[in-house]
Design a protein around this motif. Sequence first.
Motif, PDB file in Angstrom:
ATOM      1  N   PHE A  27      16.901 -27.437  63.821  1.00  0.00           N
ATOM      2  CA  PHE A  27      16.165 -26.186  63.635  1.00  0.00           C
ATOM      3  C   PHE A  27      17.108 -24.987  63.538  1.00  0.00           C
ATOM      4  N   TYR A  28      18.094 -24.943  64.425  1.00  0.00           N
ATOM      5  CA  TYR A  28      18.979 -23.779  64.499  1.00  0.00           C
ATOM      6  C   TYR A  28      20.080 -23.851  63.443  1.00  0.00           C
ATOM      7  N   GLN A  29      20.919 -24.865  63.546  1.00  0.00           N
ATOM      8  CA  GLN A  29      22.140 -24.886  62.751  1.00  0.00           C
ATOM      9  C   GLN A  29      21.909 -25.363  61.310  1.00  0.00           C
ATOM     10  N   LYS A  30      21.128 -26.423  61.148  1.00  0.00           N
ATOM     11  CA  LYS A  30      20.839 -26.842  59.776  1.00  0.00           C
ATOM     12  C   LYS A  30      19.952 -25.799  59.096  1.00  0.00           C
ATOM     13  N   GLY A  31      19.072 -25.182  59.870  1.00  0.00           N
ATOM     14  CA  GLY A  31      18.260 -24.110  59.324  1.00  0.00           C
ATOM     15  C   GLY A  31      19.114 -22.966  58.816  1.00  0.00           C
ATOM     16  N   ALA A  32      20.126 -22.595  59.581  1.00  0.00           N
ATOM     17  CA  ALA A  32      21.040 -21.531  59.149  1.00  0.00           C
ATOM     18  C   ALA A  32      21.805 -21.949  57.897  1.00  0.00           C
ATOM     19  N   TRP A  33      22.245 -23.199  57.872  1.00  0.00           N
ATOM     20  CA  TRP A  33      22.983 -23.691  56.700  1.00  0.00           C
ATOM     21  C   TRP A  33      22.089 -23.704  55.451  1.00  0.00           C
ATOM     22  N   ALA A  34      20.843 -24.086  55.618  1.00  0.00           N
ATOM     23  CA  ALA A  34      19.924 -24.078  54.482  1.00  0.00           C
ATOM     24  C   ALA A  34      19.796 -22.673  53.901  1.00  0.00           C
ATOM     25  N   LEU A  35      19.714 -21.684  54.769  1.00  0.00           N
ATOM     26  CA  LEU A  35      19.626 -20.298  54.309  1.00  0.00           C
ATOM     27  C   LEU A  35      20.918 -19.849  53.639  1.00  0.00           C
ATOM     28  N   HIS A  36      22.053 -20.316  54.161  1.00  0.00           N
ATOM     29  CA  HIS A  36      23.332 -19.943  53.554  1.00  0.00           C
ATOM     30  C   HIS A  36      23.463 -20.539  52.152  1.00  0.00           C
ATOM     31  N   GLN A  64      11.858 -19.512  62.104  1.00  0.00           N
ATOM     32  CA  GLN A  64      12.214 -18.648  63.223  1.00  0.00           C
ATOM     33  C   GLN A  64      13.658 -18.900  63.652  1.00  0.00           C
ATOM     34  N   GLU A  65      13.963 -20.135  64.032  1.00  0.00           N
ATOM     35  CA  GLU A  65      15.287 -20.404  64.593  1.00  0.00           C
ATOM     36  C   GLU A  65      16.389 -20.424  63.536  1.00  0.00           C
ATOM     37  N   GLY A  66      16.097 -20.952  62.354  1.00  0.00           N
ATOM     38  CA  GLY A  66      17.104 -20.950  61.302  1.00  0.00           C
ATOM     39  C   GLY A  66      17.475 -19.537  60.885  1.00  0.00           C
ATOM     40  N   PHE A  67      16.458 -18.695  60.705  1.00  0.00           N
ATOM     41  CA  PHE A  67      16.701 -17.303  60.326  1.00  0.00           C
ATOM     42  C   PHE A  67      17.459 -16.557  61.417  1.00  0.00           C
ATOM     43  N   ALA A  68      17.035 -16.709  62.683  1.00  0.00           N
ATOM     44  CA  ALA A  68      17.698 -15.991  63.774  1.00  0.00           C
ATOM     45  C   ALA A  68      19.155 -16.427  63.901  1.00  0.00           C
ATOM     46  N   THR A  69      19.413 -17.721  63.742  1.00  0.00           N
ATOM     47  CA  THR A  69      20.783 -18.231  63.825  1.00  0.00           C
ATOM     48  C   THR A  69      21.628 -17.690  62.676  1.00  0.00           C
ATOM     49  N   TYR A  70      21.069 -17.675  61.474  1.00  0.00           N
ATOM     50  CA  TYR A  70      21.829 -17.218  60.312  1.00  0.00           C
ATOM     51  C   TYR A  70      22.114 -15.719  60.374  1.00  0.00           C
ATOM     52  N   TYR A  71      21.116 -14.934  60.731  1.00  0.00           N
ATOM     53  CA  TYR A  71      21.342 -13.492  60.790  1.00  0.00           C
ATOM     54  C   TYR A  71      22.274 -13.107  61.940  1.00  0.00           C
ATOM     55  N   VAL A 121      14.385 -24.189  43.458  1.00  0.00           N
ATOM     56  CA  VAL A 121      13.949 -24.135  44.853  1.00  0.00           C
ATOM     57  C   VAL A 121      13.292 -25.441  45.288  1.00  0.00           C
ATOM     58  N   ASP A 122      12.594 -26.096  44.382  1.00  0.00           N
ATOM     59  CA  ASP A 122      11.915 -27.347  44.734  1.00  0.00           C
ATOM     60  C   ASP A 122      12.922 -28.432  45.113  1.00  0.00           C
ATOM     61  N   THR A 123      14.011 -28.521  44.328  1.00  0.00           N
ATOM     62  CA  THR A 123      15.057 -29.490  44.680  1.00  0.00           C
ATOM     63  C   THR A 123      15.721 -29.099  45.995  1.00  0.00           C
ATOM     64  N   PHE A 124      15.969 -27.809  46.169  1.00  0.00           N
ATOM     65  CA  PHE A 124      16.530 -27.327  47.442  1.00  0.00           C
ATOM     66  C   PHE A 124      15.653 -27.750  48.611  1.00  0.00           C
ATOM     67  N   GLN A 125      14.354 -27.547  48.493  1.00  0.00           N
ATOM     68  CA  GLN A 125      13.453 -27.897  49.586  1.00  0.00           C
ATOM     69  C   GLN A 125      13.492 -29.397  49.870  1.00  0.00           C
ATOM     70  N   LYS A 126      13.531 -30.191  48.816  1.00  0.00           N
ATOM     71  CA  LYS A 126      13.579 -31.641  48.992  1.00  0.00           C
ATOM     72  C   LYS A 126      14.862 -32.067  49.687  1.00  0.00           C
ATOM     73  N   GLU A 127      16.009 -31.497  49.275  1.00  0.00           N
ATOM     74  CA  GLU A 127      17.310 -31.937  49.789  1.00  0.00           C
ATOM     75  C   GLU A 127      17.650 -31.349  51.162  1.00  0.00           C
ATOM     76  N   TRP A 128      17.264 -30.096  51.412  1.00  0.00           N
ATOM     77  CA  TRP A 128      17.668 -29.426  52.643  1.00  0.00           C
ATOM     78  C   TRP A 128      16.566 -29.361  53.697  1.00  0.00           C
ATOM     79  N   LEU A 129      15.317 -29.340  53.298  1.00  0.00           N
ATOM     80  CA  LEU A 129      14.237 -29.165  54.265  1.00  0.00           C
ATOM     81  C   LEU A 129      13.452 -30.431  54.538  1.00  0.00           C
ATOM     82  N   LEU A 130      13.310 -31.273  53.530  1.00  0.00           N
ATOM     83  CA  LEU A 130      12.454 -32.444  53.672  1.00  0.00           C
ATOM     84  C   LEU A 130      13.224 -33.757  53.795  1.00  0.00           C
TER      85      LEU A 130
END
Length: 690
Positions: free
Chosen positions: A365-374, A312-319, A418-427
């Motif tokens: 949630f907001y800023q790192k979430g946006a960066w992960a999406l970028h 929610q917050e990562g997407f809203a911040t990025y968009y 995507v699995d490596t992305f999830q490990k490095e950016w989300l987990l």
Amino acid sequence: MKKLLFLLISASTFAQQSTKVDFTSINAKLTPDFFEKSVSGSVVFQFTVKQKIDTIRIDAKNMNFENLLVNGKSVAFANSGKELKIFKGYKIGNNSLSFTYKSYPKQALYYFGNAESHQIWSQGQGKYTSHWLPSFDDVNEKMIFGLEILFDKNYTVLSNGKLIAAEIISDKKWWKYQMKKPMSSYLAMLAIGHFAKENQKSNDGIPLENYLAEEDAAKFDSTYKYNQQIFNFLNQEIGFDYPWEVYRQVPVKDFLYGGMENTSATIFTQDYVVDTIGFNDRNYINVNAHELAHQWFGDLVTAKTGEHHWLQEGFATYYALLAEKEIFGEDHFNWKLYETAEMLQKVSKKDTIPLQNARASTLTFYQKGAWALHVLRSNVGEENFKKAVKTYLKKHAFQNVVTDDFLSEIKKVSRYDVDTFQKEWLLSSGFRVQEALMILKKNKAISQYLQVLEMANQPFEEKAKFFEEILKNDTFFPIKEEVLLQIQKVDFPEKKHLIEIAMQSNDVKIRQTIAKTMREFPLEFKPKFETFLNDESYITREIALNYLWSNFPENRIQYLEISRDWIGMNDKNLRILWLTMALMTPDFEIENKATFYDELLHYKTTNFESSVRQNAIATLFYINPNDTNVLKAFVNPLVHHKWQFSKYARDSIRNFLKKDNYRTFYTELLPNLPNDEKVQLERLLNEKAE
């Protein structure tokens, strides 16, 4: 441990209920009362029982219930003060539940103003709507909402969905709002006040309703600047048509946050209501886009649990950043990402909870979430990213989601790992600085900024010519700002030429940077510095007025005359500054000193927002720290709903109580206070003994 166990049991209970019972709709007729600070009404739920269940629970905080019927028949029920529980009368299949209730909400529904003009507004972020409307704290229980509100006919009442009827009955008016699609209870909203309205339409015909307080009606263009462009861009960029029938936005006074994305109806803070000058200091653009993006990410698809809150917050911040890119360009977009990368890197050693974790920080949630999406978008490509997002929304519309629901769609459109992305950016904790810089450096403006940043320790004479070229050319603002910051300690004669070049800029931000960094200059430069008093920025004017009044006492009356009618931002920064200077200038309008002081005293009252009150209280204490009217003014904020204001008052009184005379004053004041204020002040007085 007991609290955690209770939360786990509570969550488990509702999870079990949601598998056996599905509440499909709620229709409520509500009567809020500003003077009682209450809300009462009748509610009808429609629900389906899928499996046998002993108890059905509805969240309802501190409410009284009467006339409870299940399928038209009176049944016994229990009211725990937190939940309404029913045990019988329902059957496998479709059922109805109706009752009347009354509540005196302690939170989630707020009352502002006085008898002549007031506002009532809700803020149910997370799970708090159940303080004013029987509903569900569990975000996974989605219903179709229909709210009818009865209130004084001279006020405007706003809620979720389409306004399908409005009927005047004597001195009251019924406002009937209806949603067509289901939503989580925390997204229910109510806003009541004296509002002016401006209508717009999106490219595909969605009504865009913009509201402002009636006294701010001249500020529609500046407050809602780019509003249609933002809506049309996001609707196209996201690729899934705006999912609701209408979109309305309304600012309210003393709102708790920047904005809140209630379904189809965003509430935002009065601080973003600006005129054309204030727009240059603080504008609604980013928050506007952020809350609108939530209509898809949060309202249409809702995270099942807190660990997926970044959806929610990562997407809203990025968009929101993408919307700003559409308006202000590629350089602006990359600069905003650079600023957030700096923040994330700075806190990374202490802020160690990963993004995909319910306990992650707001910044994460907001800023790192946006960066992960970028990072995702940069690696899978814009078109693939858009395709995945569109499919994700279409597949899970009006439902609840987890992170894997989104990532599985990314996997379908790209061979990116995507699995490596999830490990490095989300987990994982921390921020991947080098990966972020590699992406940012593809932007020419960021590369040039980093080049200038590396010159910080070079002697001025070695970089003066290069800096001159930067200031002369159409260089992106942060680069010019960095130049001005690097030369702020250089002697004026050496940098005079560069300052004069920068002064000629029409860029409000460049001139403001000069005003902030110029602390010493020869007398002949004063006329040029005085031009800052005319800039289209209330912040620049405040900086300039403060500096000139303080450093040129012989011209104080001249500066007071120039700024006599200034008001400034929402916190009345310029007016309160002017009153302070008028009081502290001995030979200025001696006969009006008492009037000036009384005006400051007026601004501390509950007629004004907390930002004005705090500004006035701090100023009054600075001017006269022994005025009992001022000392008493610190007490009422202790019970204010806005935590920043109550914290300011609490910290101030704690500091005062270190001195015996202040402790005596507050001890003697205690018996004469309203009970809620008395409780809070007594707690502070007793802290020393604990």
